[in-house]
Design a protein around this motif. Structure first.
Motif, PDB file in Angstrom:
ATOM      1  N   ILE A 293       0.859  -1.189   0.000  1.00 28.61           N
ATOM      2  CA  ILE A 293       0.000   0.000   0.000  1.00 28.61           C
ATOM      3  C   ILE A 293       0.902   1.248   0.000  1.00 28.61           C
ATOM      4  N   GLU A 294       0.560   2.203  -0.876  1.00 27.55           N
ATOM      5  CA  GLU A 294       1.262   3.489  -0.868  1.00 27.55           C
ATOM      6  C   GLU A 294       0.228   4.603  -0.943  1.00 27.55           C
ATOM      7  N   ILE A 295       0.271   5.467   0.070  1.00 27.05           N
ATOM      8  CA  ILE A 295      -0.656   6.592   0.154  1.00 27.05           C
ATOM      9  C   ILE A 295       0.124   7.873  -0.121  1.00 27.05           C
ATOM     10  N   THR A 296      -0.417   8.733  -0.963  1.00 30.14           N
ATOM     11  CA  THR A 296       0.197  10.030  -1.258  1.00 30.14           C
ATOM     12  C   THR A 296      -0.713  11.144  -0.762  1.00 30.14           C
ATOM     13  N   VAL A 297      -0.118  12.058   0.001  1.00 33.60           N
ATOM     14  CA  VAL A 297      -0.834  13.219   0.507  1.00 33.60           C
ATOM     15  C   VAL A 297      -0.151  14.448  -0.061  1.00 33.60           C
ATOM     16  N   ALA A 298      -0.874  15.281  -0.807  1.00 34.97           N
ATOM     17  CA  ALA A 298      -0.295  16.446  -1.482  1.00 34.97           C
ATOM     18  C   ALA A 298      -1.139  17.676  -1.217  1.00 34.97           C
ATOM     19  N   ASN A 299      -0.464  18.852  -1.312  1.00 40.82           N
ATOM     20  CA  ASN A 299      -1.228  20.104  -1.206  1.00 40.82           C
ATOM     21  C   ASN A 299      -1.356  20.740  -2.590  1.00 40.82           C
ATOM     22  N   ALA A 300      -1.995  21.896  -2.629  1.00 38.73           N
ATOM     23  CA  ALA A 300      -2.303  22.517  -3.918  1.00 38.73           C
ATOM     24  C   ALA A 300      -1.055  22.945  -4.676  1.00 38.73           C
ATOM     25  N   ASP A 301       0.082  23.180  -3.963  1.00 40.57           N
ATOM     26  CA  ASP A 301       1.321  23.595  -4.624  1.00 40.57           C
ATOM     27  C   ASP A 301       2.168  22.417  -5.088  1.00 40.57           C
ATOM     28  N   GLY A 302       1.678  21.203  -4.844  1.00 37.70           N
ATOM     29  CA  GLY A 302       2.391  20.035  -5.331  1.00 37.70           C
ATOM     30  C   GLY A 302       3.343  19.408  -4.345  1.00 37.70           C
ATOM     31  N   ALA A 303       3.520  19.994  -3.164  1.00 40.09           N
ATOM     32  CA  ALA A 303       4.367  19.365  -2.143  1.00 40.09           C
ATOM     33  C   ALA A 303       3.641  18.138  -1.601  1.00 40.09           C
ATOM     34  N   LYS A 304       4.349  17.021  -1.463  1.00 43.43           N
ATOM     35  CA  LYS A 304       3.654  15.790  -1.074  1.00 43.43           C
ATOM     36  C   LYS A 304       4.505  14.931  -0.148  1.00 43.43           C
ATOM     37  N   THR A 305       3.779  14.034   0.535  1.00 38.82           N
ATOM     38  CA  THR A 305       4.382  13.062   1.445  1.00 38.82           C
ATOM     39  C   THR A 305       3.725  11.717   1.179  1.00 38.82           C
ATOM     40  N   MET A 306       4.503  10.651   1.323  1.00 40.05           N
ATOM     41  CA  MET A 306       3.972   9.308   1.074  1.00 40.05           C
ATOM     42  C   MET A 306       4.122   8.423   2.308  1.00 40.05           C
ATOM     43  N   GLN A 307       3.197   7.503   2.454  1.00 44.15           N
ATOM     44  CA  GLN A 307       3.265   6.484   3.503  1.00 44.15           C
ATOM     45  C   GLN A 307       3.142   5.124   2.832  1.00 44.15           C
ATOM     46  N   ARG A 308       4.076   4.231   3.137  1.00 41.20           N
ATOM     47  CA  ARG A 308       4.084   2.894   2.526  1.00 41.20           C
ATOM     48  C   ARG A 308       4.029   1.823   3.619  1.00 41.20           C
ATOM     49  N   TYR A 309       3.298   0.747   3.335  1.00 43.79           N
ATOM     50  CA  TYR A 309       3.277  -0.406   4.237  1.00 43.79           C
ATOM     51  C   TYR A 309       2.724  -1.606   3.470  1.00 43.79           C
ATOM     52  N   ASP A 310       2.944  -2.786   4.022  1.00 46.65           N
ATOM     53  CA  ASP A 310       2.414  -4.032   3.446  1.00 46.65           C
ATOM     54  C   ASP A 310       1.221  -4.496   4.276  1.00 46.65           C
ATOM     55  N   LEU A 311       0.127  -4.770   3.604  1.00 43.01           N
ATOM     56  CA  LEU A 311      -1.093  -5.259   4.265  1.00 43.01           C
ATOM     57  C   LEU A 311      -1.218  -6.756   3.991  1.00 43.01           C
ATOM     58  N   ARG A 312      -1.253  -7.548   5.083  1.00 46.26           N
ATOM     59  CA  ARG A 312      -1.303  -9.010   4.943  1.00 46.26           C
ATOM     60  C   ARG A 312      -2.694  -9.520   5.314  1.00 46.26           C
ATOM     61  N   ILE A 313      -3.291 -10.294   4.402  1.00 48.77           N
ATOM     62  CA  ILE A 313      -4.595 -10.924   4.636  1.00 48.77           C
ATOM     63  C   ILE A 313      -4.382 -12.439   4.574  1.00 48.77           C
ATOM     64  N   ASP A 314      -4.553 -13.113   5.737  1.00 46.01           N
ATOM     65  CA  ASP A 314      -4.401 -14.569   5.745  1.00 46.01           C
ATOM     66  C   ASP A 314      -5.732 -15.233   5.377  1.00 46.01           C
ATOM     67  N   ASP A 315      -6.752 -14.974   6.155  1.00 44.82           N
ATOM     68  CA  ASP A 315      -8.114 -15.370   5.832  1.00 44.82           C
ATOM     69  C   ASP A 315      -9.037 -14.478   6.645  1.00 44.82           C
TER      70      ASP A 315
END
Length: 325
Positions: A293-315
């Motif tokens: 999973i990668e989430i991008t958060v940006a403002n109107a001027d184009g400056a941005k920050t990302m958050q990355r993680y792995d989501l595990r689904i067993d059942d």
């Protein structure tokens, strides 16, 4: 009886003997403390002086003897120079120049010059004393850190300098915003709350060697950049009672700009609200696996920050487990 030729020889010889005491008189002088010699009987050229250059002198200057004669006379072939520091002969110093290794600030230097030429052998001239002055410290191009600059982030001044005397150099600072001096901002650190996106910041550094201040120097202007949003939330590690994965992404913008949320890496069917930042995903039995999973958060001027993680689904009976971001 003398022949005319013999008579002429005797006459010249007698004249020479009569002149001899006068000739020897040219070699007798007395040394003065004013930078010039005092001739005995007025036989030497007047107004002969010895000076040290440069004047004023500092610890990084090579000193040179300058001999000046304002009246014509018998010019010496060479001079012998004896250097003195604080009234003592400087061992190992010879010649018409004195390197910087032989003195430092506060020393008083003189040079005694002796004429080395036949009839003037032993005639001496002494320079006026020359005190070595304190060298002003010099600051190199000052700067600031961190760069780029952002609103709410403290700014630290950076300065380096040199001192010809080897003194320890300290610095005083003055901050400027958009060309104007900032009141009450004269320390090494600038309060980040006082700067905003678009401001042009400079710092002026003045060096001090413990005795005197050197010339202040102004840094180049650095423009405060648009601050990127900051994600303050951590990923959810559970499903709700309807087997849905929900994660409310929380972010803030230091400049107060509107924030836009997006998913740049996600499994099929996962969505995020672009204004609110809520992630939704309806999980099925077929979704067992690990999803980046990668989430991008940006403002109107184009400056941005990302958050990355792995989501595990067993059942559907085991909670999904995202590792620490």
């Amino acid at each position: 009886m003398y022949t005319p030729h013999q008579s002429m020889i005797v006459t010249i010889d007698r004249i020479a003997r009569h002149l001899l005491p006068v000739v020897l008189l040219f070699g007798v002088t007395a040394c003065s403390d004013s930078g010039r010699s005092t001739p005995a009987g007025g036989a030497l050229p007047a107004n002969t002086t010895v000076e040290l250059s440069p004047r004023p002198a500092y610890g990084n200057n090579v000193l040179t003897v300058v001999i000046k004669r304002k009246a014509p006379g018998v010019e010496p072939v060479r001079y012998a120079v004896e250097w003195h520091k604080n009234g003592q002969v400087i061992d190992g110093a010879a010649g018409e120049t004195l390197p910087t290794t032989f003195f430092r600030k506060g020393d008083v230097v003189t040079a005694t010059v002796t004429a080395q030429n036949g009839l003037q052998q032993g005639v001496t001239f002494t320079s006026a004393p020359l005190t070595i002055l304190n060298s002003l410290p010099v600051v190199m191009e000052p700067g600031m850190t961190p760069v780029p600059l952002y609103h709410h982030v403290a700014v630290h001044a950076v300065a380096q300098g040199t001192d010809a005397d080897g003194d320890t150099v300290s610095y005083s600072y003055q901050w400027l915003k958009n060309g104007a001096i900032m009141p009450d901002q004269a320390g090494e650190i600038l309060d980040g709350d006082l700067i905003e996106h678009g401001d042009r910041i400079q710092v002026q550094a003045a060096p001090f060697d413990g005795t005197e201040a050197g010339e202040p120097r102004l840094s180049f202007a650095v423009t405060v950049q648009n601050s990127p949003p900051k994600i303050t939330s951590q990923p959810t590690a559970s499903l709700d009672k309807n087997d849905a994965y929900l994660y409310q992404v929380v972010a803030e913008d230091r400049d107060g700009d509107p924030i836009i949320y997006s998913l740049t890496s996600s499994p099929s069917g996962m969505t995020i609200d672009p204004q609110q930042g809520l992630i939704r995903w309806k999980v099925t039995k077929q979704d067992k696996g690990i999803y980046p999973i990668e989430i991008t958060v940006a403002n109107a001027d184009g400056a941005k920050t990302m958050q990355r993680y792995d989501l595990r689904i067993d059942d559907l009976t085991i909670k999904p487990t995202p590792p620490p971001s």
